[in-house]
Scaffold this motif. Structure first.
Motif, PDB file in Angstrom:
ATOM      1  N   ILE A   1      47.708  54.408  38.894  1.00 51.95           N
ATOM      2  CA  ILE A   1      48.050  54.694  40.292  1.00 51.95           C
ATOM      3  C   ILE A   1      49.554  54.597  40.510  1.00 51.95           C
ATOM      4  N   VAL A   2      50.169  53.505  40.057  1.00 45.33           N
ATOM      5  CA  VAL A   2      51.595  53.304  40.324  1.00 45.33           C
ATOM      6  C   VAL A   2      52.465  54.268  39.535  1.00 45.33           C
ATOM      7  N   GLU A   3      51.952  54.851  38.452  1.00 43.14           N
ATOM      8  CA  GLU A   3      52.725  55.818  37.670  1.00 43.14           C
ATOM      9  C   GLU A   3      52.531  57.247  38.153  1.00 43.14           C
ATOM     10  N   ASN A   4      51.708  57.421  39.167  1.00 39.69           N
ATOM     11  CA  ASN A   4      51.519  58.755  39.735  1.00 39.69           C
ATOM     12  C   ASN A   4      52.795  59.187  40.452  1.00 39.69           C
ATOM     13  N   PRO A   5      53.317  60.395  40.208  1.00 41.60           N
ATOM     14  CA  PRO A   5      54.568  60.842  40.854  1.00 41.60           C
ATOM     15  C   PRO A   5      54.502  60.832  42.378  1.00 41.60           C
ATOM     16  N   THR A   6      53.356  61.172  42.939  1.00 47.45           N
ATOM     17  CA  THR A   6      53.207  61.145  44.391  1.00 47.45           C
ATOM     18  C   THR A   6      53.307  59.724  44.920  1.00 47.45           C
ATOM     19  N   PHE A   7      52.706  58.800  44.209  1.00 50.64           N
ATOM     20  CA  PHE A   7      52.779  57.387  44.597  1.00 50.64           C
ATOM     21  C   PHE A   7      54.226  56.899  44.522  1.00 50.64           C
ATOM     22  N   LYS A   8      54.938  57.263  43.478  1.00 54.20           N
ATOM     23  CA  LYS A   8      56.335  56.850  43.331  1.00 54.20           C
ATOM     24  C   LYS A   8      57.205  57.422  44.445  1.00 54.20           C
TER      25      LYS A   8
ATOM     26  N   LEU B   1      52.609  48.228  47.582  1.00 53.78           N
ATOM     27  CA  LEU B   1      52.986  49.208  46.557  1.00 53.78           C
ATOM     28  C   LEU B   1      53.384  48.550  45.241  1.00 53.78           C
ATOM     29  N   ARG B   2      53.499  47.241  45.262  1.00 53.13           N
ATOM     30  CA  ARG B   2      54.047  46.494  44.122  1.00 53.13           C
ATOM     31  C   ARG B   2      53.053  46.399  42.958  1.00 53.13           C
ATOM     32  N   ARG B   3      53.597  46.413  41.747  1.00 50.52           N
ATOM     33  CA  ARG B   3      52.790  46.152  40.565  1.00 50.52           C
ATOM     34  C   ARG B   3      52.405  44.675  40.521  1.00 50.52           C
ATOM     35  N   PRO B   4      51.294  44.328  39.886  1.00 49.21           N
ATOM     36  CA  PRO B   4      51.006  42.907  39.670  1.00 49.21           C
ATOM     37  C   PRO B   4      52.072  42.266  38.802  1.00 49.21           C
ATOM     38  N   GLY B   5      52.316  40.987  39.000  1.00 49.97           N
ATOM     39  CA  GLY B   5      53.320  40.289  38.222  1.00 49.97           C
ATOM     40  C   GLY B   5      52.956  40.212  36.751  1.00 49.97           C
ATOM     41  N   VAL B   6      53.961  39.962  35.918  1.00 49.91           N
ATOM     42  CA  VAL B   6      53.749  39.911  34.467  1.00 49.91           C
ATOM     43  C   VAL B   6      52.747  38.820  34.105  1.00 49.91           C
TER      44      VAL B   6
ATOM     45  N   GLY C   1      40.712  40.175  40.034  1.00 48.96           N
ATOM     46  CA  GLY C   1      40.934  41.575  39.710  1.00 48.96           C
ATOM     47  C   GLY C   1      41.226  42.451  40.905  1.00 48.96           C
ATOM     48  N   GLN C   2      41.498  41.856  42.059  1.00 47.29           N
ATOM     49  CA  GLN C   2      41.772  42.622  43.272  1.00 47.29           C
ATOM     50  C   GLN C   2      43.254  42.986  43.342  1.00 47.29           C
ATOM     51  N   TRP C   3      43.524  44.225  43.714  1.00 52.09           N
ATOM     52  CA  TRP C   3      44.907  44.682  43.807  1.00 52.09           C
ATOM     53  C   TRP C   3      45.026  45.699  44.932  1.00 52.09           C
ATOM     54  N   SER C   4      45.932  45.427  45.849  1.00 51.39           N
ATOM     55  CA  SER C   4      46.295  46.349  46.924  1.00 51.39           C
ATOM     56  C   SER C   4      45.082  46.861  47.692  1.00 51.39           C
ATOM     57  N   GLY C   5      44.144  45.973  47.954  1.00 51.27           N
ATOM     58  CA  GLY C   5      42.962  46.347  48.714  1.00 51.27           C
ATOM     59  C   GLY C   5      41.833  46.897  47.883  1.00 51.27           C
ATOM     60  N   LEU C   6      42.031  47.051  46.580  1.00 50.99           N
ATOM     61  CA  LEU C   6      40.980  47.521  45.687  1.00 50.99           C
ATOM     62  C   LEU C   6      40.260  46.324  45.084  1.00 50.99           C
ATOM     63  N   THR C   7      38.944  46.306  45.170  1.00 56.94           N
ATOM     64  CA  THR C   7      38.196  45.182  44.605  1.00 56.94           C
ATOM     65  C   THR C   7      38.236  45.191  43.087  1.00 56.94           C
ATOM     66  N   ASN C   8      38.406  46.362  42.505  1.00 54.76           N
ATOM     67  CA  ASN C   8      38.545  46.479  41.050  1.00 54.76           C
ATOM     68  C   ASN C   8      39.871  47.164  40.764  1.00 54.76           C
ATOM     69  N   GLY C   9      40.870  46.360  40.461  1.00 52.64           N
ATOM     70  CA  GLY C   9      42.219  46.900  40.276  1.00 52.64           C
ATOM     71  C   GLY C   9      42.562  47.244  38.859  1.00 52.64           C
TER      72      GLY C   9
ATOM     73  N   SER D   1      53.628  37.634  47.418  1.00 47.12           N
ATOM     74  CA  SER D   1      53.470  38.093  46.034  1.00 47.12           C
ATOM     75  C   SER D   1      52.692  37.082  45.205  1.00 47.12           C
ATOM     76  N   VAL D   2      52.964  35.799  45.427  1.00 50.95           N
ATOM     77  CA  VAL D   2      52.234  34.754  44.705  1.00 50.95           C
ATOM     78  C   VAL D   2      50.742  34.834  45.009  1.00 50.95           C
ATOM     79  N   LEU D   3      50.399  35.004  46.273  1.00 48.03           N
ATOM     80  CA  LEU D   3      48.985  35.091  46.654  1.00 48.03           C
ATOM     81  C   LEU D   3      48.332  36.352  46.089  1.00 48.03           C
ATOM     82  N   TYR D   4      49.064  37.467  46.122  1.00 47.27           N
ATOM     83  CA  TYR D   4      48.519  38.709  45.580  1.00 47.27           C
ATOM     84  C   TYR D   4      48.301  38.596  44.064  1.00 47.27           C
TER      85      TYR D   4
END
Length: 509
Positions: free
Chosen positions: A320-327, A489-494, A306-314, A295-298
């Motif tokens: 994405i994380v608020e999408n019902p299908t994703f949840k 699947l985790r959100r970025p830290g605060v 600005g990279q998140w979960s494999g996306l170069t532009n997060g 998590s620290v590295l992510y």
């Protein structure tokens, strides 16, 4: 002309001091502080260059005394230096520069600390050590070496016996144990040394984990490199390491009790309950170190690039994380991770009762899908006269039932992992899942296949040590892949989000 130059230099120096004083007093402004624009002009003035190469003027001395402001002064260093937003952040109240909550009051104190990657690497290395101690512990049990050391000396036990007399003394202590009297009464001193060193290596590795964790933790905490609530979580991990050592000795004691000599049909081995608790605690410790380190590295990658979960532009992570299908996919993944942990814990009962030596066939048990009901729930294991403990004692103490339960859990885990893999291929889920999630789901399903093959091979070949140790290591690896799914699947830290928003505001100015 020279007096004129010195006059300009003196005026520029006084202006620089006034600029720093104004920055210090402007923390309550409603507008975000543009640190780079406030600091850079001072760093680039000719007067500052003259003072840097010549005499030590008041401005140069002040800068050296407060070198934590080096972020804005040196153009070679990043705009947002982690050291600036640690202890100095609360003192200077730079909330407007990094606050992620737009509704926060202008005077609120927000002190995000972006934990550096070195902390994440340290935690990952610590998790590798825990992984190693789990595997070594499994080999220790398989070689029946765990009861060879009859005392627990956390300090003096670091050194093995160093003389022949010391070895003889240690061997005499082992001769008083039920294991020697009932099973190993004919072993020699050299054979005793082999099992002694196996258990000794396991204990020393546990102590090494404690040292490798506590000392870096103290260093990082003293330098204030840790994002809240990381210090609290790491402190709990440190307590868990100490508790794990005490729990290990509590487990060993159960196999050294003399009551085993008086119990008909008893086998000198540790309690399966204490073994499961010891292994389960190790799994929790491993999961905590691994997931926290990654998590620290992510978070660092998200904050800086600005990279998140494999996306170069997060930038679209929130939608994405608020999408019902994703949840829904995240809930399935969490449930599957819990199932993987439960299956691994049931394996500890199989190991503690040597249940793997029964019904060495698959998928049948004695030519049928399940053993007879009177064997699965034998009244022999009930301790109460009314038989009220018949069910739970058979589930936890009957080797046949324990192996059957482990089989059922393993098959369920494999099918659930396959279902998660198929769901990730479904166009509905595929449209919302990120590249990293898809890769980690594939890894989890691949590891589930490997683990099933290892489990079946271990059963068919009557639990050979290499296969059994690989099977236990495979359970850790399967848990690791599922943890990676959850982290994807985790959100970025605060703190990472605050830094990212501050970087975005900086670029707009």
């Amino acid at each position: 002309m020279l007096p004129s130059v010195w006059a300009k230099t003196f005026a520029s120096q006084r202006a620089g001091v006034a600029c720093f004083r104004g920055l210090h007093q402007s923390v309550s402004l409603a507008q975000p502080i543009n640190l780079a624009r406030k600091f850079t002009p001072i760093a680039s003035t000719s007067s500052h260059r003259i003072l840097a190469g010549g005499s030590q003027g008041p401005l140069t001395a002040w800068l050296k005394q407060h070198r934590q402001f080096g972020t804005g002064i040196s153009s070679k260093r990043p705009t947002f230096d982690p050291r600036f937003f640690s202890s100095n952040a609360s003192r200077l109240q730079v909330a407007e520069a990094l606050a992620s909550d737009a509704s926060a009051s202008p005077t609120s104190e927000v002190t995000p600390v972006l934990t550096p990657p070195s902390v994440g690497i340290w935690l990952l290395v610590s998790s590798v050590l825990v992984f190693a101690v789990i595997v070594v512990g499994g080999v220790t049990r398989l070689t029946e070496s765990g009861l060879s050391i009859t005392e627990w000396n956390p300090i003096t036990g670091i050194l093995p016996p160093l003389s022949k007399a010391a070895w003889e003394e240690e061997f005499e202590k082992y001769k008083a144990t039920p294991e020697f009297k009932m099973i190993n009464h004919s072993i020699s001193l050299s054979e005793f040394k082999s099992i002694f060193f196996m258990e000794w290596g396991h204990r020393v590795l546990g102590r090494l984990i404690g040292v490798a964790f506590v000392l870096p933790f103290a260093y990082f905490a003293s330098r204030r490199y840790l994002t809240r609530p990381l210090p609290r979580n790491l402190f709990l991990m440190g307590l868990l390491i100490g508790f794990q050592g005490a729990l290990g000795w509590y487990m060993v004691k159960s196999g050294l009790e003399d009551t085993l000599l008086e119990t008909p049909g008893a086998v000198p081995r540790v309690s399966q309950y204490r073994l499961a608790a010891h292994l389960g605690t190790a799994f929790v410790l491993y999961a905590g170190m691994f997931s926290t380190g990654l998590s620290v590295l992510y978070d660092w990658r998200f904050a800086r690039k600005g990279q998140w979960s494999g996306l170069t532009n997060g930038t679209d992570w929130k939608s994405i994380v608020e999408n019902p299908t994703f949840k829904r996919f995240a809930r399935y993944s969490k449930a599957l991770t819990a199932l993987v942990f439960l299956t691994a814990l049931s394996g500890a009962f199989v190991a503690g009762l040597d249940a793997g030596l029964l019904y060495n066939e698959f998928p049948l048990m004695g030519g049928r899908l399940a053993p007879p009901s009177d064997e699965l729930f034998s009244p022999f294991y009930a301790k109460k006269a009314d038989g009220s403990d018949l069910w739970w004692r058979n589930i936890l103490e009957n080797p046949t039932t324990v192996q059957f339960n482990h089989r059922c859990l393993a098959i369920t885990t494999y099918c659930a992992t396959g279902a998660l893999f198929l769901a990730s291929r479904n166009p509905v889920y595929r449209a919302v899942l990120t590249p990293l999630i898809k890769r980690m789901v594939v890894s989890a399903f691949a590891m589930a296949n490997v683990q099933v093959l290892l489990g079946i091979s271990t059963l068919l070949y009557l639990v050979p040590i290499p296969l059994a140790a690989a099977h236990q290591a495979g359970s850790v690896m399967l848990l690791t892949t599922m943890l990676q799914v959850l982290l994807a699947l985790r959100r970025p830290g605060v703190a990472a989000r605050a830094w990212r928003e501050a970087v975005a505001r900086q670029r707009k100015l």
